[in-house]
Design an enzyme around this catalytic site. Sequence first.
Site, PDB file in Angstrom:
ATOM      1  N   GLY A 178       0.816  -1.330  -0.181  1.00 43.88           N
ATOM      2  CA  GLY A 178      -0.072  -0.059  -0.016  1.00 43.88           C
ATOM      3  C   GLY A 178       0.831   1.246  -0.087  1.00 43.88           C
ATOM      4  O   GLY A 178       2.025   1.286   0.242  1.00 43.88           O
ATOM      5  N   GLU A 197       0.007   8.477   2.866  1.00 43.30           N
ATOM      6  CA  GLU A 197       0.349   9.996   2.590  1.00 43.30           C
ATOM      7  C   GLU A 197       2.123  10.085   2.748  1.00 43.30           C
ATOM      8  O   GLU A 197       2.656  10.832   1.757  1.00 43.30           O
ATOM      9  CB  GLU A 197      -0.271  10.956   3.262  1.00 43.30           C
ATOM     10  CG  GLU A 197      -0.336  12.276   2.945  1.00 43.30           C
ATOM     11  CD  GLU A 197      -0.931  13.200   3.704  1.00 43.30           C
ATOM     12  OE1 GLU A 197      -1.937  12.775   4.296  1.00 43.30           O
ATOM     13  OE2 GLU A 197      -0.539  14.454   3.934  1.00 43.30           O
ATOM     14  N   ASP A 213       5.320   4.481   2.415  1.00 44.67           N
ATOM     15  CA  ASP A 213       4.992   3.306   1.523  1.00 44.67           C
ATOM     16  C   ASP A 213       4.885   2.031   2.623  1.00 44.67           C
ATOM     17  O   ASP A 213       5.694   1.791   3.564  1.00 44.67           O
ATOM     18  CB  ASP A 213       6.162   2.820   0.624  1.00 44.67           C
ATOM     19  CG  ASP A 213       6.312   4.015  -0.361  1.00 44.67           C
ATOM     20  OD1 ASP A 213       5.132   4.544  -0.841  1.00 44.67           O
ATOM     21  OD2 ASP A 213       7.445   4.344  -0.730  1.00 44.67           O
ATOM     22  N   VAL A 214       3.843   0.998   2.325  1.00 47.05           N
ATOM     23  CA  VAL A 214       3.515   0.025   3.128  1.00 47.05           C
ATOM     24  C   VAL A 214       4.162  -1.451   2.523  1.00 47.05           C
ATOM     25  O   VAL A 214       3.760  -1.387   1.539  1.00 47.05           O
ATOM     26  CB  VAL A 214       2.160   0.000   3.501  1.00 47.05           C
ATOM     27  CG1 VAL A 214       1.915  -0.795   4.861  1.00 47.05           C
ATOM     28  CG2 VAL A 214       1.650   1.241   4.115  1.00 47.05           C
ATOM     29  N   ASP A 253     -10.160  11.354  11.413  1.00 45.41           N
ATOM     30  CA  ASP A 253     -10.055  10.776  10.155  1.00 45.41           C
ATOM     31  C   ASP A 253     -10.446   9.127  10.012  1.00 45.41           C
ATOM     32  O   ASP A 253     -10.058   8.708   9.352  1.00 45.41           O
ATOM     33  CB  ASP A 253      -8.522  10.880   9.749  1.00 45.41           C
ATOM     34  CG  ASP A 253      -8.412  10.465   8.243  1.00 45.41           C
ATOM     35  OD1 ASP A 253      -9.255  10.755   7.476  1.00 45.41           O
ATOM     36  OD2 ASP A 253      -7.257  10.528   7.742  1.00 45.41           O
ATOM     37  N   ARG A 311     -11.702   3.863   4.492  1.00 41.77           N
ATOM     38  CA  ARG A 311     -10.249   3.670   4.006  1.00 41.77           C
ATOM     39  C   ARG A 311      -9.303   3.687   5.125  1.00 41.77           C
ATOM     40  O   ARG A 311      -8.330   3.007   5.010  1.00 41.77           O
ATOM     41  CB  ARG A 311     -10.033   4.612   3.205  1.00 41.77           C
ATOM     42  CG  ARG A 311      -9.756   6.003   3.744  1.00 41.77           C
ATOM     43  CD  ARG A 311      -9.564   7.265   3.078  1.00 41.77           C
ATOM     44  NE  ARG A 311      -9.758   8.673   3.972  1.00 41.77           N
ATOM     45  CZ  ARG A 311     -10.659   8.956   3.827  1.00 41.77           C
ATOM     46  NH1 ARG A 311     -11.810   8.538   3.262  1.00 41.77           N
ATOM     47  NH2 ARG A 311     -10.743   9.993   4.717  1.00 41.77           N
ATOM     48  N   ASN A 312      -9.841   3.851   6.440  1.00 45.03           N
ATOM     49  CA  ASN A 312      -8.672   3.871   7.615  1.00 45.03           C
ATOM     50  C   ASN A 312      -9.192   2.623   8.423  1.00 45.03           C
ATOM     51  O   ASN A 312      -8.701   2.844   9.550  1.00 45.03           O
ATOM     52  CB  ASN A 312      -8.688   5.074   8.250  1.00 45.03           C
ATOM     53  CG  ASN A 312      -7.897   6.220   7.507  1.00 45.03           C
ATOM     54  OD1 ASN A 312      -7.063   5.789   6.586  1.00 45.03           O
ATOM     55  ND2 ASN A 312      -8.253   7.472   7.516  1.00 45.03           N
ATOM     56  N   ASP A 351      -4.822   4.369  11.530  1.00 47.39           N
ATOM     57  CA  ASP A 351      -4.430   5.637  10.882  1.00 47.39           C
ATOM     58  C   ASP A 351      -4.466   6.760  11.955  1.00 47.39           C
ATOM     59  O   ASP A 351      -5.490   7.499  12.025  1.00 47.39           O
ATOM     60  CB  ASP A 351      -5.462   5.944   9.593  1.00 47.39           C
ATOM     61  CG  ASP A 351      -4.499   6.250   8.451  1.00 47.39           C
ATOM     62  OD1 ASP A 351      -3.493   7.040   8.730  1.00 47.39           O
ATOM     63  OD2 ASP A 351      -4.623   5.630   7.596  1.00 47.39           O
TER      64      ASP A 351
HETATM   65  P1  ADP Z   1      -1.856   6.793   5.563  1.00 53.67           P
HETATM   66  O1  ADP Z   1      -1.139   7.229   6.966  1.00 53.67           O
HETATM   67  O2  ADP Z   1      -1.260   7.763   4.453  1.00 53.67           O
HETATM   68  O3  ADP Z   1      -3.486   6.817   5.539  1.00 53.67           O
HETATM   69  P2  ADP Z   1      -2.321   4.015   5.460  1.00 53.67           P
HETATM   70  O4  ADP Z   1      -1.788   3.583   7.127  1.00 53.67           O
HETATM   71  O5  ADP Z   1      -3.465   4.171   5.288  1.00 53.67           O
HETATM   72  O6  ADP Z   1      -1.326   5.209   5.256  1.00 53.67           O
HETATM   73  O7  ADP Z   1      -1.748   2.719   4.759  1.00 53.67           O
HETATM   74  C1  ADP Z   1      -1.927   2.988   3.360  1.00 53.67           C
HETATM   75  C2  ADP Z   1      -2.468   1.680   2.999  1.00 53.67           C
HETATM   76  O8  ADP Z   1      -1.440   0.526   3.099  1.00 53.67           O
HETATM   77  C3  ADP Z   1      -3.767   0.996   3.441  1.00 53.67           C
HETATM   78  O9  ADP Z   1      -4.835   1.619   2.811  1.00 53.67           O
HETATM   79  C4  ADP Z   1      -3.528  -0.542   3.296  1.00 53.67           C
HETATM   80  O10 ADP Z   1      -4.047  -0.916   1.983  1.00 53.67           O
HETATM   81  C5  ADP Z   1      -2.363  -0.667   3.425  1.00 53.67           C
HETATM   82  N1  ADP Z   1      -1.829  -0.923   4.967  1.00 53.67           N
HETATM   83  C6  ADP Z   1      -1.495  -0.009   6.106  1.00 53.67           C
HETATM   84  N2  ADP Z   1      -1.477  -0.750   7.172  1.00 53.67           N
HETATM   85  C7  ADP Z   1      -1.745  -2.094   6.818  1.00 53.67           C
HETATM   86  C8  ADP Z   1      -1.476  -3.284   7.891  1.00 53.67           C
HETATM   87  N3  ADP Z   1      -1.308  -3.305   9.052  1.00 53.67           N
HETATM   88  N4  ADP Z   1      -1.794  -4.292   7.326  1.00 53.67           N
HETATM   89  C9  ADP Z   1      -1.984  -4.565   5.847  1.00 53.67           C
HETATM   90  N5  ADP Z   1      -1.970  -3.337   5.204  1.00 53.67           N
HETATM   91  C10 ADP Z   1      -2.048  -2.167   5.478  1.00 53.67           C
HETATM   92 MG    MG Z   2      -5.019   5.637   5.251  1.00 50.02          MG
END
Ligand code: ADP
Ligand code: MG
Length: 465
Positions: A220, A223, A226-227, A331, A335-336, A349
Amino acid sequence: MIKHALHASSFQQMRSLFAETHEAWRPGTEVVASYKFTGGSLEDLPFGKGDILTIIKSTRDPNWYHARSAYGREGMIPANYVQKRQKVSLQTMPWYHGKVSREDAESLLTGRMLGSFLVRENGHYPGDYTLSMVIADSVIEHYRVLRTNNKVEVDGGDLQFDTLVELVEHYEKQADGLCTRLAEPLRKTGNNFTTVDLKDFERGGWVISLTELLIGEPIGKGEFADVYKGTYRGKAVAVKQLKDRERAAQTFLKEASVMTSMRHENLVQLIGVVLGDTIYLITEFMGKGSLVEYLRSRGRTVITKKNQINFATDTCAGMSYLESNNLVHRDLAARNVLVHEDGTAKVSDFGLAKYEEFNQEGGRFPIKWTAPEALRHNEFSSRSDMWSFGVLLWEIYSFGRVPYPRIPLVDVVRHVERGYRMEAPEGCPPEVYRIMNQTWKLNPHERPLFREVLEMLNNLRATTV
Ligand code: ADP
Ligand code: MG
């Protein structure tokens, strides 16, 4: 426990000293190992420095606990080899004035005593700061404070600090190259700038070594980060890698620090942070990804009424925990919310999350999810989270549609303030739609509490097949 008589006597003394000063740890308490423990008998649970152990129960000897390792092994551990995992809190910066011009800083400091100071954003070098201080009668000096590699330093000085707070504390003790020592902070009223001290993560037992982490495929993009999917000590984890360490590091670490104090089965759990050249935030792996993607990709054919009420109740339970801890999420949206492999939904998030007392600071908000009073007057509270929760319920029952379809973003608040509300999604149980409408009261005090909605949803869950 006969075997303990085998330990050296100095060790015995150390242990009894420990017992006198230590509060008993309750089952479920997490502790982090300060030393390596090889164990003297089969009953013992050996561990390495930095390992996280969970207390199962106390024993008659206050120096020994029954505990479980991250790998699921159980055994006895000596209490003085470990310390309770501490939450990381934010430090306040009362002397930080944010965006203030040189002229304004001078007029604020004029007439103040020697050593009066404030710190502000550097107007010429974005990301850097300026330390403005009174160095003689009506003479004000401005020092540039550089921010590099996650450290801060006074330009021309030879000392680097992890945070502005540490820098200020140092120069409060001694001038050390400045014209005079920092003596009297000029406080900014209503200031709620905070900072995170990296060392607090270390002290609290949250730091993971990069060598213990296996980083796998990308899953994923956020902002600031990268995940990736990863593995830590045999367990699947999510690894969030900060993209731009200079700017976003503090924001990122604030999210992590908020997470260190939150523990609930419906909140995505922080496992630790890696603090190196790159900062990583390690959380539990949520195999089914974000709730909104899950709803959209599976749709009506796969997702049952039972799944929907489960998602709603899980999310509400996590939010109810935040509410009881006075933490405002700000937030909340599908999506979160992330979905665990076993189907449990968990709130994630915490990037915008703030304790109730701090809630100014402008910003960009997810308009379709944010309560009118929060959008208009920056009034965020658990009640504004409740508004967002109503929108999230609508997302769940519409299988991940974008809220207020057909209404342009700029018109949403106006429509809502005139009384427009979204219709019930097709097939949405009337009880759920009734909750949505309660969450969308213009007066925040007329909205229910998460605690109350949780009870309604639990009842509904019990009767949903
Ligand atoms: P941001 O801080 O920008 O909102 P996120 O934490 O929402 O970023 O992460 C972006 C994306 O990564 C998520 O929408 C999800 O698809 C993936 N992701 C984030 N954390 C996890 C997690 N713990 N397990 C699996 N996927 C995750
Ligand atoms: Mg998010």
